[in-house]
Scaffold this active site. Sequence first.
Site, PDB file in Angstrom:
ATOM      1  N   TRP A 270       0.727  -1.066   0.043  1.00  0.00           N
ATOM      2  CA  TRP A 270      -0.024   0.000  -0.022  1.00  0.00           C
ATOM      3  C   TRP A 270       1.114   1.400   0.148  1.00  0.00           C
ATOM      4  O   TRP A 270       0.557   2.269  -0.828  1.00  0.00           O
ATOM      5  CB  TRP A 270      -1.038  -0.145   1.289  1.00  0.00           C
ATOM      6  CG  TRP A 270      -2.231  -0.749   0.920  1.00  0.00           C
ATOM      7  CD1 TRP A 270      -2.625  -2.068   1.446  1.00  0.00           C
ATOM      8  CD2 TRP A 270      -3.501  -0.479   0.306  1.00  0.00           C
ATOM      9  NE1 TRP A 270      -3.820  -2.508   0.926  1.00  0.00           N
ATOM     10  CE2 TRP A 270      -4.262  -1.284   0.273  1.00  0.00           C
ATOM     11  CE3 TRP A 270      -3.770   1.119  -0.310  1.00  0.00           C
ATOM     12  CZ2 TRP A 270      -5.652  -1.223  -0.413  1.00  0.00           C
ATOM     13  CZ3 TRP A 270      -4.859   1.001  -1.096  1.00  0.00           C
ATOM     14  CH2 TRP A 270      -5.781  -0.001  -1.043  1.00  0.00           C
ATOM     15  N   TRP A 298     -19.438  20.155   1.365  1.00  0.00           N
ATOM     16  CA  TRP A 298     -18.829  20.173   2.410  1.00  0.00           C
ATOM     17  C   TRP A 298     -19.201  21.271   3.399  1.00  0.00           C
ATOM     18  O   TRP A 298     -19.743  22.266   3.175  1.00  0.00           O
ATOM     19  CB  TRP A 298     -17.282  20.400   2.332  1.00  0.00           C
ATOM     20  CG  TRP A 298     -16.564  19.282   1.446  1.00  0.00           C
ATOM     21  CD1 TRP A 298     -15.992  19.505   0.069  1.00  0.00           C
ATOM     22  CD2 TRP A 298     -16.254  17.867   1.612  1.00  0.00           C
ATOM     23  NE1 TRP A 298     -15.463  18.314  -0.502  1.00  0.00           N
ATOM     24  CE2 TRP A 298     -15.535  17.571   0.459  1.00  0.00           C
ATOM     25  CE3 TRP A 298     -16.354  17.012   2.900  1.00  0.00           C
ATOM     26  CZ2 TRP A 298     -15.344  15.837   0.610  1.00  0.00           C
ATOM     27  CZ3 TRP A 298     -16.010  15.786   2.933  1.00  0.00           C
ATOM     28  CH2 TRP A 298     -15.604  15.338   1.717  1.00  0.00           C
TER      29      TRP A 298
END
Length: 473
Positions: A270, A298
């Site tokens: 990852w 948001w």
Amino acid sequence: MKKTIHWFRQDLRVADNPAWVSACESGAVFPVYIHDTENGRDEQLGAASEWWLHHSLESLNKSLGGALNIYAGDSAEIIHQLVRKYDISGVTWNGCYEPWRVELDRAVTDLLEKEGIEVAVFNGSLLWAPEEVSKQDGTPYKVFTPFFKRGCLGAMPPRRPLPEPKGRYGRDPESVELKELDLLPKQGWDAAFYDHWKPGETGAFQRLESFLALGLKGYKEGRDFPARKNVSRLSPHLHFGEISPNQIWYAVRNRTADDDVGHFCSELGWREFSNHLLFHFPYITKRNLNPKFDVFPWDPDEKKLQAWQQGKTGIPIVDAGMRELWQTGYMHNRVRMVAASFLVKNLLIHWKEGERWFRDTLVDADLANNTASWQWVAGSGADAAPYFRIFNAVTQGRKFDSDGAYIRSYIPEISRLPDKYLFSPWEAPENILREAGVVMGSDYPLPIADLKKSRADALAAYATIKEGGTSSA
């Protein structure tokens, strides 16, 4: 005698350092570290990382017998001056993948090659260089599993670690003292850091040996439980290059070949994937990888943001994580996901705010990992968690900290509550709160968000953008 500069950056070690080995083999070498104050100002280190850098440079300088040449300013200008001053014939360094460093590397390379200086750039920070990993059609990967299984594991195995070379070092009398970089805090908030960390190459190997002995067995399951020892805590050592991923990869794989090892190696994968994304999509530090999130509604609530930053949300597992971060410069990975999900989904605060706070407070604040992880949680990144996957912080606490050991260690004011109410103290009856000495709203805050309602609000917000835009992820 040929004289070479090795430009230390995120490779603060002497073992398994390809560019350093090359420089030492060339003749006399000038070990150089430049604290660049002119380039990449938007992506510079946060305060916690500066603390780590100071001690890491201190350790490296000791390994070099005090021969590390330290400077502050514009990297290209300083290297150019040193090349001329000492009749340098070559410069080596290990590549970095932050956008500003990639741009700087090109500028330094062009500058040196015009003067006939030999430039040698190596991969010293990743198992597989991102420019060498691509799909069959030549395009970059955007999904982790095929990236790791086909692009990485299906390619050549990572190179074996290199031994520490012998070197003859050049010293510049105009090099500055480490303290002149002014990296350490003046307010003393770092006092507890010394109990948790030992920056430097020696500390990195001690941490690795501890993990191999105490944490690797049971890692696949245990890594999700913040009170257990099944985490390596190698991330800051990796970020500053005090240990290479190659050294870790082979140390782990030489022990055994089981699910724990495979899962740990996939976590290293990852890290590779995050750097792959940053290299191919450098704009992700500032923009959503998935453009339909550009119009996400948001809610920039400053008071709620501050409550989250201070570990005063009223949600124990989130607050424990945020307090661990402030006290130690680190947060357990499972708790990072829960705390991040709470910010961007329950509070509807932009992932950039979380990324910015983590960058300032984490000792392992790696630009690639931090950015990619925040976009993953927000749903705007590559191979991202589906937006409807909203962590329930109470459920997560009960599942992964069932005896409350982690929460109680960071939130002592509610430590006397029975386990039944520890994860949601606002649900405790008055007599239980009284027996535990807790006054909600005074000793410990009431929740700043209703988990059920805020989940519904988040899904409604997502519905407004669901049909719009074209996903690039």
